[in-house]
Design a protein around this motif. Structure first.
Motif, PDB file in Angstrom:
ATOM      1  N   LEU A 168     -12.614   7.305  -2.179  1.00 41.76           N
ATOM      2  CA  LEU A 168     -13.044   7.387  -3.579  1.00 41.76           C
ATOM      3  C   LEU A 168     -14.263   8.280  -3.722  1.00 41.76           C
ATOM      4  N   THR A 226       0.810  -1.218   0.000  1.00 43.09           N
ATOM      5  CA  THR A 226       0.000   0.000   0.000  1.00 43.09           C
ATOM      6  C   THR A 226       0.846   1.272   0.000  1.00 43.09           C
ATOM      7  N   ARG A 257      -4.516   6.984  -3.174  1.00 38.73           N
ATOM      8  CA  ARG A 257      -5.985   6.832  -3.141  1.00 38.73           C
ATOM      9  C   ARG A 257      -6.406   5.479  -3.698  1.00 38.73           C
ATOM     10  N   ASP A 258      -5.856   5.092  -4.836  1.00 40.44           N
ATOM     11  CA  ASP A 258      -6.257   3.836  -5.467  1.00 40.44           C
ATOM     12  C   ASP A 258      -5.877   2.631  -4.604  1.00 40.44           C
ATOM     13  N   LEU A 259      -4.791   2.765  -3.822  1.00 44.17           N
ATOM     14  CA  LEU A 259      -4.354   1.665  -2.961  1.00 44.17           C
ATOM     15  C   LEU A 259      -5.206   1.588  -1.699  1.00 44.17           C
ATOM     16  N   GLY A 295      -8.024   3.159  -1.083  1.00 46.85           N
ATOM     17  CA  GLY A 295      -9.457   3.182  -1.372  1.00 46.85           C
ATOM     18  C   GLY A 295     -10.070   1.801  -1.471  1.00 46.85           C
ATOM     19  N   GLN A 296      -9.249   0.778  -1.654  1.00 46.78           N
ATOM     20  CA  GLN A 296      -9.773  -0.593  -1.688  1.00 46.78           C
ATOM     21  C   GLN A 296     -10.319  -0.993  -0.317  1.00 46.78           C
ATOM     22  N   THR A 297      -9.773  -0.382   0.741  1.00 49.71           N
ATOM     23  CA  THR A 297     -10.245  -0.658   2.110  1.00 49.71           C
ATOM     24  C   THR A 297     -11.182   0.440   2.598  1.00 49.71           C
ATOM     25  N   TYR A 298     -10.813   1.700   2.328  1.00 49.42           N
ATOM     26  CA  TYR A 298     -11.578   2.855   2.805  1.00 49.42           C
ATOM     27  C   TYR A 298     -12.251   3.533   1.609  1.00 49.42           C
ATOM     28  N   SER A 299     -13.464   3.069   1.301  1.00 45.45           N
ATOM     29  CA  SER A 299     -14.146   3.518   0.085  1.00 45.45           C
ATOM     30  C   SER A 299     -14.472   5.006   0.103  1.00 45.45           C
TER      31      SER A 299
END
Length: 869
Positions: free
Chosen positions: A319, A220, A308-310, A312-316
């Protein structure tokens, strides 16, 4: 664990016997170590287990060891037992025996460490206890060999990277008092129950399981380094003379970009205090690290989307809320680029002065001026000073910062009657239970006095005119919270009357009233039932203002978009202010639209209601929870206006229909720091009064200017233009008159052993005028005759000094910079420049310091130099 403190202390009953958590955490005390070690990061995800009097040491050890050593295929982490070293507090024999029993490890594999390493406390009075860490041996590449049985009470520094702490089990069993530091305190006694608080950093486990060198290279974070490489052309891990320094900078970038993004995502905006300053510091360190890596271009729009892209997979929410996050971050970078440009020039000048004088330390006053005037954070000054081979007087800087903060906080502390020790309030709570708080239901109660304090100590009586804190068993008064001021009102006694000045909650569950005895006296022992009465007009105005704040917030989001989130508010009867994250001033059309939307909501007579639910239910319902506010772990109060149009978590008092707000008049919009704006407005009667004053002002102006209201703006504009033209003509005439005196000054030059000396004080002339005049005078003296021109202009009582020399005077060893520093020193200011022309100034003139004294000092230097030839 701070929200769980009341459960550990036995002050509240926990809703569950056990809890498991994953928390987003920011830690910055070790910020200088970020990038230099394998394990220090400012953002990390803390995974924890908590037991509130349920299981204790043995079960905590079993659970931890099972997860750490169980094969990955079975849901564990599969870490080799041969690399794991438990540690215990040196006095905790029970924990040592349990580790041996549960794991089967020999006793010598269990490290015995001292209080500094293995006793956990919050650093303040409260729960604490011995702890036990699980350490992972990363091998000889990360530190020297060691004998676990021979280690002393402190972990050797050289082993901190080799023996990586992956889990900490805190055996929360003692109540600490007289806390002098995290390792120096007294133990007041045992807690009501034995508890468990465990913590494990996700990033540390990730670096072990992913087989990377450090936390900055986990999945991450490493892609941010890759992008930074592409932007700078430098290579991470390339070695060479700059390799180690570059690697640290790459890691700082990776860490700080992620941390900043997570903070902004949680609603923090850059500022100069508290969490806002933490965010500002992180962003600016990231930007400057990229500049030191070789790029001066804008970098956050390139780096932050990678993070963000990394994440954001956990913390939507990263996004869905990206537009706001990006706007805040990118605006701060732009502001910092301007600060760097201006502040770096000032720093370079200050550093050069220190070095030219043979010094090695930048004064605390200089560091403070860089911070206070130019927005240069102290950590940046420290870094730049170190790069220049200088130190900084940090204690002097901290002292000046402390003085500034204390001045700002003095009034607030005086009003709130704050005391560092909350024990006096807890004693009342323990004896009598929580206050029966009925501010939502009624404006008056019959109450009984429970306790009385003055200057932080219990007292039995207050005489007429005296002020103290009164605790009642039951109160209708709203205690200040959520930005809403406390209620005003009175408390009637059988023997007198009290005025309520303020209402606070010093500890959860207890309400205190700051009161002044207006009539009679307050005798705690002799006083019977009291009648507490809230000022009805005050409460009405407060309700209007608080509901008005919710209306403005909803209107703001309707006009600007959902990313315009409230970051703070303040309400008093008839007045509100609302701070929100935004990077640009609102134009008049936007401001007018916000006011229009607000007043249409008032005219629509929207219903205002509230209900209680759990925090997850409230968020699912669409209620806005403001960052920085503390919400009850059980039930929260959701206030809605017009259904989904406005839904917020709020404990304030409100109207029942939006029309009861009366009116809402937006009076202004301003900046309260980078990325943060403030709207102010009046409501109710105060709103009508504001409009009436505006109407009266327009009436007076139209009468004075003999024009119609519709023509007023044009008429005032014409007058302003005429005044501007007249002032410009006057200024031109004054400058021409001033310059006309140049010939007279040159003709009247005094001869000082062959040097032509012109020293004059010029009233009404600023720095630019004085410089022009000095150069003109110098040019009127023959070039082969040495000339020194020293002029002190005085405008608005502030002096401006200019010294000008020709080549012949410089050949005699005179320098304008030296002379101007002498003059400015007499005036209490500073100056400098080149050998031929130098300029400076000083503070406002006092009765004891005059320009003639400064000129006399310069004349004496010129005369001494001339005689020396």
């Amino acid at each position: 664990m701070v929200p769980f403190k009341p459960y550990f202390l036995g002050q509240e009953t926990p809703p569950w016997p056990r809890a498991t958590s994953v928390q987003k955490c920011i830690r910055t005390p070790d910020i200088e170590d970020v990038g230099k070690t394998t394990r220090h990061g400012t953002f990390f995800e803390m995974c924890g287990n908590f037991s509130f009097g349920d299981y204790f040491k043995e079960r905590a050890i079993e659970l931890a060891w099972d997860l750490v050593t169980k094969p990955v295929a079975d849901g564990g982490w599969g870490l080799e037992e041969s690399r794991l070293y438990p540690s215990v507090y040196s006095e905790d024999e029970e924990a040592l025996e349990l580790w041996v029993k549960v794991t089967g490890l020999p006793r010598e594999r269990v490290l015995r460490l001292g209080r500094k390493e293995n006793y956990w406390s919050m650093g303040v009075p409260g729960p604490g206890g011995p702890c036990s860490e699980i350490l992972y041996d990363r091998g000889p590449a990360y530190g020297p060999d060691f004998d676990p049985s021979a280690l002393g009470p402190d972990m050797p520094v050289e082993l901190e990277d080799r023996l990586l702490e992956v889990w900490n089990l805190v055996f929360m069993q003692e109540d600490l008092s007289a806390v002098r530091s995290k390792s120096d305190f007294d133990i007041a006694g045992p807690l009501p129950h034995k508890n468990i608080d465990t913590g494990m950093g996700l990033e540390r486990i990730a670096l072990l399981l992913q087989g990377v060198e450090n936390m900055y290279e986990i999945d991450t974070m490493r892609p941010v380094i890759d992008r930074a490489e592409a932007l700078t052309g430098r290579r991470y891990g390339a070695g060479g003379d700059q390799g180690p320094a570059d690697d640290v900078r790459f890691r700082v970038v990776s860490d700080h970009v992620r941390s900043s993004m997570m903070l902004i995502g949680d609603g923090v905006t850059p500022g100069n205090e508290g969490r806002g300053y933490v965010l500002r510091r992180l962003l600016r360190r990231a930007v400057r690290s990229m500049r030191l890596l070789g790029t001066e271009d804008v970098v956050l729009p390139e780096l932050m989307p990678v993070s963000r892209d990394l994440m954001g997979q956990t913390y939507s929410e990263l996004l869905t809320d990206w537009d706001r996050i990006a706007r805040v971050a990118y605006a701060e970078e732009e502001a910092f680029r301007k600060t760097l440009q201006a502040g770096t020039a000032i720093f370079d000048q200050a550093a050069a002065q220190v070095k030219s004088g043979g010094g090695t330390q930048l004064a605390g006053s200089q560091a403070f001026a860089l911070h206070d005037t130019y927005g240069f954070p102290i950590d940046l000054t420290l870094e730049m000073a170190a790069e220049s081979g200088l130190s900084v007087d940090e204690s002097g800087f901290r002292s000046l910062m402390g003085e500034q903060r204390e001045r700002a906080k003095a009034d607030a502390r005086a009003k709130k009657g704050q005391h560092a020790d909350t024990g006096i309030y807890r004693a009342v709570l323990d004896e009598h239970g929580p206050t029966d708080w009925v501010a939502y239901e009624t404006l008056s109660t019959e109450s009984r006095p429970l306790a009385l304090f003055s200057a932080g100590a219990p007292v039995s009586r207050l005489g007429e005119g005296e002020v103290g804190e009164l605790v009642l068993d039951r109160t209708p008064f709203y205690a200040e919270s959520g930005g809403q001021e406390a209620d005003a009102g009175t408390i009637e006694l059988p023997t007198g009357r009290l005025e309520v000045l303020d209402v606070q909650r010093p500890v959860r569950g207890l309400v205190t009233h700051q009161v002044r005895v207006v009539d009679g006296e307050l005798d705690l022992g002799a006083t019977g039932p009291l009648h507490a009465q809230v000022d009805e007009e005050w409460r009405t105005g407060a309700r209007q203002a608080h509901s008005g704040t919710h209306v403005v917030h909803a209107a703001l989001r309707e006009v600007l978009g959902p990313s315009a989130l409230q970051s703070g508010s303040y309400n008093r009867p008839g007045y509100l202010r609302l701070d929100f994250g935004w990077n640009a001033a609102l134009d008049p059309e936007q401001l007018s639209r916000i006011e229009e939307v607000s007043n249409r909501a008032l005219r629509a007579d929207l219903p205002v209601g509230w209900q209680y639910m759990t925090l997850p239910e409230a968020k699912e319902w669409g209620a806005i929870a403001l960052f920085g506010e503390t919400y009850d772990a059980g039930q929260v109060r959701v206030v809605e206006i017009g259904g989904p149009w406005s839904r917020e978590l709020c404990g304030g008092t409100h109207v029942e229909h939006s029309s009861q707000i009366g009116t809402l008049v937006v009076t202004g919009e301003s900046s309260v720091g980078s990325g943060s704006r403030r709207i102010e407005a009046y409501t109710g009667v105060e709103g009508f009064a504001y409009l009436a004053r505006e109407r009266d002002l327009v009436t007076q102006l139209t009468t004075l200017l003999k024009t119609r209201p519709d023509d007023l703006v044009g008429r005032v504009g014409d007058l302003v233009e005429r005044v501007r033209v007249a002032e410009k003509e006057i200024e031109s005439a004054r400058t021409a008159q001033l310059l006309a005196s140049a010939g007279t000054f040159a003709e009247q030059a005094e001869d000082l052993d062959g040097v032509a000396w012109v020293g004059r004080s010029v009233e009404g002339a600023g720095g630019g005028d004085v410089r022009t005049l000095a150069l003109d005078v110098r040019g009127r003296v023959p070039a082969d005759r040495p000339v020194v021109v020293a002029l002190v202009g005085v405008k608005d009582d502030k002096p401006a000094v200019v010294v000008a020399l020709n080549d012949a005077a410089q050949a005699r060893g005179l320098a304008a910079g030296d002379l101007v520093r002498t003059a400015c020193g007499v005036l209490g200011g500073k100056g400098g420049g080149k050998a031929d022309v130098a300029q400076g100034g000083g503070p406002a003139l006092s009765g004891t310091t005059q320009p003639d004294e400064a000129l006399a000092a310069v004349r004496a230097l010129v005369a001494d130099s001339a005689r020396a030839r």
